[in-house]
Design an enzyme around this catalytic site. Structure first.
Site, PDB file in Angstrom:
ATOM      1  N   GLY A  15       0.762  -1.222   0.079  1.00  0.00           N
ATOM      2  CA  GLY A  15       0.028   0.120   0.021  1.00  0.00           C
ATOM      3  C   GLY A  15       0.770   1.257   0.021  1.00  0.00           C
ATOM      4  O   GLY A  15       2.165   1.094  -0.114  1.00  0.00           O
TER       5      GLY A  15
ATOM      6  N   ASP B 139       2.538  -7.924   0.356  1.00  0.00           N
ATOM      7  CA  ASP B 139       1.434  -7.292   0.133  1.00  0.00           C
ATOM      8  C   ASP B 139       0.308  -8.232  -0.279  1.00  0.00           C
ATOM      9  O   ASP B 139       0.862  -9.446  -0.839  1.00  0.00           O
ATOM     10  CB  ASP B 139       1.711  -6.328  -0.879  1.00  0.00           C
ATOM     11  CG  ASP B 139       0.580  -5.226  -0.745  1.00  0.00           C
ATOM     12  OD1 ASP B 139      -0.403  -5.488  -1.028  1.00  0.00           O
ATOM     13  OD2 ASP B 139       0.982  -4.014  -1.017  1.00  0.00           O
TER      14      ASP B 139
ATOM     15  N   GLU C 286      -1.313  -7.964  -5.939  1.00  0.00           N
ATOM     16  CA  GLU C 286      -0.459  -8.119  -6.947  1.00  0.00           C
ATOM     17  C   GLU C 286       0.149  -6.869  -7.734  1.00  0.00           C
ATOM     18  O   GLU C 286       1.266  -6.944  -7.561  1.00  0.00           O
ATOM     19  CB  GLU C 286      -0.829  -9.086  -7.953  1.00  0.00           C
ATOM     20  CG  GLU C 286       0.222  -9.527  -9.082  1.00  0.00           C
ATOM     21  CD  GLU C 286      -0.284 -10.137 -10.253  1.00  0.00           C
ATOM     22  OE1 GLU C 286       0.402 -10.537 -10.943  1.00  0.00           O
ATOM     23  OE2 GLU C 286      -1.579 -10.401 -10.423  1.00  0.00           O
TER      24      GLU C 286
ATOM     25  N   SER D  33      -1.373 -12.534   2.643  1.00  0.00           N
ATOM     26  CA  SER D  33      -2.186 -11.867   3.491  1.00  0.00           C
ATOM     27  C   SER D  33      -1.831 -11.990   5.092  1.00  0.00           C
ATOM     28  O   SER D  33      -1.355 -13.181   5.484  1.00  0.00           O
ATOM     29  CB  SER D  33      -3.720 -12.494   3.815  1.00  0.00           C
ATOM     30  OG  SER D  33      -4.584 -11.863   4.632  1.00  0.00           O
TER      31      SER D  33
ATOM     32  N   ALA E 159       2.320  -2.171   8.382  1.00  0.00           N
ATOM     33  CA  ALA E 159       1.397  -1.057   7.760  1.00  0.00           C
ATOM     34  C   ALA E 159       0.264  -1.673   7.013  1.00  0.00           C
ATOM     35  O   ALA E 159      -0.718  -1.144   6.615  1.00  0.00           O
ATOM     36  CB  ALA E 159       2.446  -0.134   6.633  1.00  0.00           C
TER      37      ALA E 159
ATOM     38  N   SER F  50      -0.301   2.946  12.677  1.00  0.00           N
ATOM     39  CA  SER F  50      -1.662   2.976  13.120  1.00  0.00           C
ATOM     40  C   SER F  50      -2.361   4.293  12.586  1.00  0.00           C
ATOM     41  O   SER F  50      -1.860   4.755  11.320  1.00  0.00           O
ATOM     42  CB  SER F  50      -1.908   3.067  14.775  1.00  0.00           C
ATOM     43  OG  SER F  50      -3.261   2.893  15.247  1.00  0.00           O
TER      44      SER F  50
ATOM     45  N   LYS G  99      -7.392   8.163  13.864  1.00  0.00           N
ATOM     46  CA  LYS G  99      -8.698   7.716  14.149  1.00  0.00           C
ATOM     47  C   LYS G  99      -8.708   6.826  15.168  1.00  0.00           C
ATOM     48  O   LYS G  99      -9.867   6.503  15.508  1.00  0.00           O
ATOM     49  CB  LYS G  99      -9.077   7.214  12.745  1.00  0.00           C
ATOM     50  CG  LYS G  99      -9.457   8.151  11.898  1.00  0.00           C
ATOM     51  CD  LYS G  99      -9.998   7.756  10.534  1.00  0.00           C
ATOM     52  CE  LYS G  99     -10.064   8.395   9.431  1.00  0.00           C
ATOM     53  NZ  LYS G  99      -8.820   9.383   8.948  1.00  0.00           N
TER      54      LYS G  99
ATOM     55  N   LYS H  94      -8.077  -0.306  14.641  1.00  0.00           N
ATOM     56  CA  LYS H  94      -6.819   0.141  14.714  1.00  0.00           C
ATOM     57  C   LYS H  94      -6.307   0.072  16.181  1.00  0.00           C
ATOM     58  O   LYS H  94      -5.479  -0.157  16.662  1.00  0.00           O
ATOM     59  CB  LYS H  94      -6.532   1.266  13.841  1.00  0.00           C
ATOM     60  CG  LYS H  94      -6.803   0.925  12.347  1.00  0.00           C
ATOM     61  CD  LYS H  94      -5.721   0.101  11.894  1.00  0.00           C
ATOM     62  CE  LYS H  94      -4.263   0.675  11.615  1.00  0.00           C
ATOM     63  NZ  LYS H  94      -3.352   0.182  10.874  1.00  0.00           N
TER      64      LYS H  94
ATOM     65  N   ASN I  82      -4.566  12.230   8.592  1.00  0.00           N
ATOM     66  CA  ASN I  82      -4.654  12.868   7.074  1.00  0.00           C
ATOM     67  C   ASN I  82      -5.690  13.988   7.257  1.00  0.00           C
ATOM     68  O   ASN I  82      -6.081  14.306   8.280  1.00  0.00           O
ATOM     69  CB  ASN I  82      -5.240  11.743   5.923  1.00  0.00           C
ATOM     70  CG  ASN I  82      -6.764  11.215   6.743  1.00  0.00           C
ATOM     71  OD1 ASN I  82      -6.965  11.479   7.627  1.00  0.00           O
ATOM     72  ND2 ASN I  82      -6.982  10.438   5.584  1.00  0.00           N
TER      73      ASN I  82
END
Length: 167
Positions: free
Chosen positions: A1, A23, A26, A58, A80, A123, A126, A138, A167
């Site tokens: 990500g 990840d 793919e 995963s 992450a 984390s 939020k 989280k 963010n």
């Protein structure tokens, strides 16, 4: 990500022996692997080039994560992996909780088993006062890692740390 990719860029600049990319997508894995490889090719001849290992996996697959940790025995894990988009997680609560909480626990368990010294959890802001499943999941992952640190951190010379991005 996006967060994991940026961490990989920054870690590459520090000259590690190897980077293990994990990840579950793919295309994301292909993109960051390709970018890191291009960055390495652009370096001066003779410069140290860390080995790049890439895995489609995963974080909820305990057997797969354990196998990756056993093979590479990393010194530091930057975790992450998460479902981060609030509306999607709200519509898919079980999957959000599974990845964000159980996935974090599975990665932490494998890290403890295979002698990882530093575990850095990414984390979210939020998690401060959760009002969504994403924020709550989280926060729960943070609590899981705090409990592991309290119970096992000192005894194994392993350190669990976390950072909240906003963010």
């Amino acid at each position: 990500g996006s967060i994991g990719s940026e961490l990989c860029r920054q870690v590459l600049a520090l000259g590690p022996k190897a980077i293990v990319l994990v990840d579950n997508g793919e295309f994301n894995l292909f993109q960051i692997d390709d970018e890191l490889a291009r960055t390495q090719r652009s370096q001066a001849p003779g410069s140290t080039r860390p080995a790049l290992h890439r895995y489609l996996a995963s974080v909820t697959d305990a057997v797969r994560i354990d196998g990756i940790m056993a093979e590479h025995r990393p010194d530091t894990v930057y975790h992450a992996a998460a479902y981060k988009h609030v509306p999607l997680v709200e519509d898919n609560e079980p999957e959000g909780a599974e990845v964000n909480v159980l996935g974090t626990l599975r990665v932490a368990e494998a890290a403890m088993k295979h002698g990882v010294r530093n575990f850095v959890f990414v984390s979210t802001d939020k998690a401060v006062r959760p009002t969504s499943v994403m924020g709550a999941s989280k926060r729960m992952a943070e609590v899981v890692l705090q409990a592991l640190q309290a119970e096992f951190g000192g005894a194994r010379a392993m350190r669990f740390t976390m950072v909240r991005f906003g963010n």
